[in-house]
Motif scaffolding. Structure first.
Motif, PDB file in Angstrom:
ATOM      1  N   ASN A  36      48.032  -1.253  42.477  1.00  0.00           N
ATOM      2  CA  ASN A  36      47.097  -0.775  43.009  1.00  0.00           C
ATOM      3  C   ASN A  36      46.185   0.636  41.794  1.00  0.00           C
ATOM      4  O   ASN A  36      45.118   1.317  41.886  1.00  0.00           O
ATOM      5  CB  ASN A  36      47.757   1.144  43.520  1.00  0.00           C
ATOM      6  CG  ASN A  36      47.663   2.083  44.166  1.00  0.00           C
ATOM      7  OD1 ASN A  36      46.127   1.435  44.627  1.00  0.00           O
ATOM      8  ND2 ASN A  36      47.805   2.936  44.540  1.00  0.00           N
ATOM      9  N   GLY A  37      47.219   0.426  40.236  1.00  0.00           N
ATOM     10  CA  GLY A  37      46.272   2.007  39.342  1.00  0.00           C
ATOM     11  C   GLY A  37      45.124   0.759  38.699  1.00  0.00           C
ATOM     12  O   GLY A  37      44.273   1.034  38.847  1.00  0.00           O
ATOM     13  N   MET A  38      45.654  -0.496  38.451  1.00  0.00           N
ATOM     14  CA  MET A  38      44.512  -1.373  37.970  1.00  0.00           C
ATOM     15  C   MET A  38      43.162  -1.235  38.863  1.00  0.00           C
ATOM     16  O   MET A  38      42.071  -1.561  38.877  1.00  0.00           O
ATOM     17  CB  MET A  38      45.086  -2.805  37.983  1.00  0.00           C
ATOM     18  CG  MET A  38      44.070  -3.915  37.586  1.00  0.00           C
ATOM     19  SD  MET A  38      43.194  -3.010  35.815  1.00  0.00           S
ATOM     20  CE  MET A  38      44.340  -3.858  35.038  1.00  0.00           C
ATOM     21  N   TRP A  39      43.713  -1.326  40.443  1.00  0.00           N
ATOM     22  CA  TRP A  39      42.567  -1.451  41.728  1.00  0.00           C
ATOM     23  C   TRP A  39      41.705   0.199  40.894  1.00  0.00           C
ATOM     24  O   TRP A  39      41.193   0.431  41.697  1.00  0.00           O
ATOM     25  CB  TRP A  39      43.435  -1.588  43.209  1.00  0.00           C
ATOM     26  CG  TRP A  39      42.774  -1.072  44.161  1.00  0.00           C
ATOM     27  CD1 TRP A  39      42.429  -0.050  44.719  1.00  0.00           C
ATOM     28  CD2 TRP A  39      41.572  -2.162  44.464  1.00  0.00           C
ATOM     29  NE1 TRP A  39      41.548  -0.324  45.572  1.00  0.00           N
ATOM     30  CE2 TRP A  39      41.025  -1.563  46.122  1.00  0.00           C
ATOM     31  CE3 TRP A  39      40.849  -3.142  43.947  1.00  0.00           C
ATOM     32  CZ2 TRP A  39      40.090  -2.061  46.871  1.00  0.00           C
ATOM     33  CZ3 TRP A  39      40.014  -4.030  44.911  1.00  0.00           C
ATOM     34  CH2 TRP A  39      39.506  -3.270  45.871  1.00  0.00           C
ATOM     35  N   VAL A  40      42.088   1.176  41.462  1.00  0.00           N
ATOM     36  CA  VAL A  40      41.534   2.341  41.158  1.00  0.00           C
ATOM     37  C   VAL A  40      40.064   2.923  39.776  1.00  0.00           C
ATOM     38  O   VAL A  40      39.809   2.591  39.866  1.00  0.00           O
ATOM     39  CB  VAL A  40      42.768   3.336  40.967  1.00  0.00           C
ATOM     40  CG1 VAL A  40      41.670   5.089  40.432  1.00  0.00           C
ATOM     41  CG2 VAL A  40      43.334   3.464  42.408  1.00  0.00           C
ATOM     42  N   VAL A  41      41.010   1.837  38.762  1.00  0.00           N
ATOM     43  CA  VAL A  41      40.129   1.667  37.238  1.00  0.00           C
ATOM     44  C   VAL A  41      39.478   1.089  37.887  1.00  0.00           C
ATOM     45  O   VAL A  41      38.281   1.291  37.391  1.00  0.00           O
ATOM     46  CB  VAL A  41      41.295   0.996  36.093  1.00  0.00           C
ATOM     47  CG1 VAL A  41      40.136   0.769  35.622  1.00  0.00           C
ATOM     48  CG2 VAL A  41      42.325   2.400  36.090  1.00  0.00           C
ATOM     49  N   LEU A  42      39.486  -0.435  38.543  1.00  0.00           N
ATOM     50  CA  LEU A  42      38.703  -1.093  38.544  1.00  0.00           C
ATOM     51  C   LEU A  42      37.387  -0.746  39.234  1.00  0.00           C
ATOM     52  O   LEU A  42      36.236  -0.872  39.624  1.00  0.00           O
ATOM     53  CB  LEU A  42      39.155  -2.748  39.335  1.00  0.00           C
ATOM     54  CG  LEU A  42      39.258  -3.627  38.344  1.00  0.00           C
ATOM     55  CD1 LEU A  42      39.924  -4.972  39.081  1.00  0.00           C
ATOM     56  CD2 LEU A  42      38.338  -4.126  37.455  1.00  0.00           C
ATOM     57  N   LEU A  43      38.120  -0.217  40.914  1.00  0.00           N
ATOM     58  CA  LEU A  43      36.908   0.723  41.468  1.00  0.00           C
ATOM     59  C   LEU A  43      35.683   1.685  41.144  1.00  0.00           C
ATOM     60  O   LEU A  43      34.387   1.510  40.965  1.00  0.00           O
ATOM     61  CB  LEU A  43      37.639   1.536  42.798  1.00  0.00           C
ATOM     62  CG  LEU A  43      37.649   0.542  43.596  1.00  0.00           C
ATOM     63  CD1 LEU A  43      38.661   0.842  45.330  1.00  0.00           C
ATOM     64  CD2 LEU A  43      36.672  -0.213  44.282  1.00  0.00           C
ATOM     65  N   ALA A  44      36.692   2.180  40.104  1.00  0.00           N
ATOM     66  CA  ALA A  44      36.221   3.458  39.148  1.00  0.00           C
ATOM     67  C   ALA A  44      34.821   2.804  38.619  1.00  0.00           C
ATOM     68  O   ALA A  44      33.868   3.409  38.417  1.00  0.00           O
ATOM     69  CB  ALA A  44      36.786   4.186  38.724  1.00  0.00           C
ATOM     70  N   LEU A  45      35.545   1.885  38.083  1.00  0.00           N
ATOM     71  CA  LEU A  45      34.207   1.644  36.690  1.00  0.00           C
ATOM     72  C   LEU A  45      33.321   0.864  37.774  1.00  0.00           C
ATOM     73  O   LEU A  45      31.886   0.543  37.413  1.00  0.00           O
ATOM     74  CB  LEU A  45      35.434  -0.216  36.068  1.00  0.00           C
ATOM     75  CG  LEU A  45      35.811   0.215  34.822  1.00  0.00           C
ATOM     76  CD1 LEU A  45      36.290  -0.942  34.960  1.00  0.00           C
ATOM     77  CD2 LEU A  45      34.642   0.575  33.435  1.00  0.00           C
ATOM     78  N   LEU A  46      32.926  -0.200  38.708  1.00  0.00           N
ATOM     79  CA  LEU A  46      31.899  -0.868  39.240  1.00  0.00           C
ATOM     80  C   LEU A  46      31.473   0.569  40.505  1.00  0.00           C
ATOM     81  O   LEU A  46      30.033   0.312  40.262  1.00  0.00           O
ATOM     82  CB  LEU A  46      33.090  -0.792  41.241  1.00  0.00           C
ATOM     83  CG  LEU A  46      31.786  -2.475  41.225  1.00  0.00           C
ATOM     84  CD1 LEU A  46      31.645  -3.145  40.784  1.00  0.00           C
ATOM     85  CD2 LEU A  46      32.831  -2.631  42.771  1.00  0.00           C
TER      86      LEU A  46
END
Length: 100
Positions: A36-46
């Motif tokens: 979940n944490g990595m998912w949030v960071v990747l979406l924010a980068l995207l």
């Protein structure tokens, strides 16, 4: 350059907060398992990349102009140093003139 970097970081942090709120409210998917944490960071980068590309266009152009000016000054300083070194070498050896 520092200003551009801080502005881009600010856009990312803003997107991170928005994406985090969307994921935890259930609007956006939560990811797989413990990611979940990595998912949030990747979406924010995207999300933040195209926003900063459009919004920070002027600031990016200003930063690149400053970098080009700095590189040009360094090149002219190196060329002046090289010419001065050639003049010293030509003066001490008595050579009629060196061509590079």
């Amino acid at each position: 350059m520092l200003r551009y970097t801080l502005m881009r970081l600010g856009i990312f942090v803003g997107c991170l907060v928005v994406v985090w709120a969307l994921v935890y409210s259930g609007v956006a998917p939560r990811g797989l398992g413990d990611s979940n944490g990595m998912w949030v960071v990747l979406l924010a980068l995207l999300v933040s990349a195209p926003i900063s590309f459009v919004v920070l266009r002027r600031e990016r152009d200003r930063a690149s102009e400053r970098i080009v000016q700095r590189v040009d000054r360094m090149k002219s300083g190196l060329e002046a140093s090289r010419n001065q070194e050639d003049a010293v070498v030509d003066g001490t050896t008595g050579a009629p003139g060196r061509t590079s």
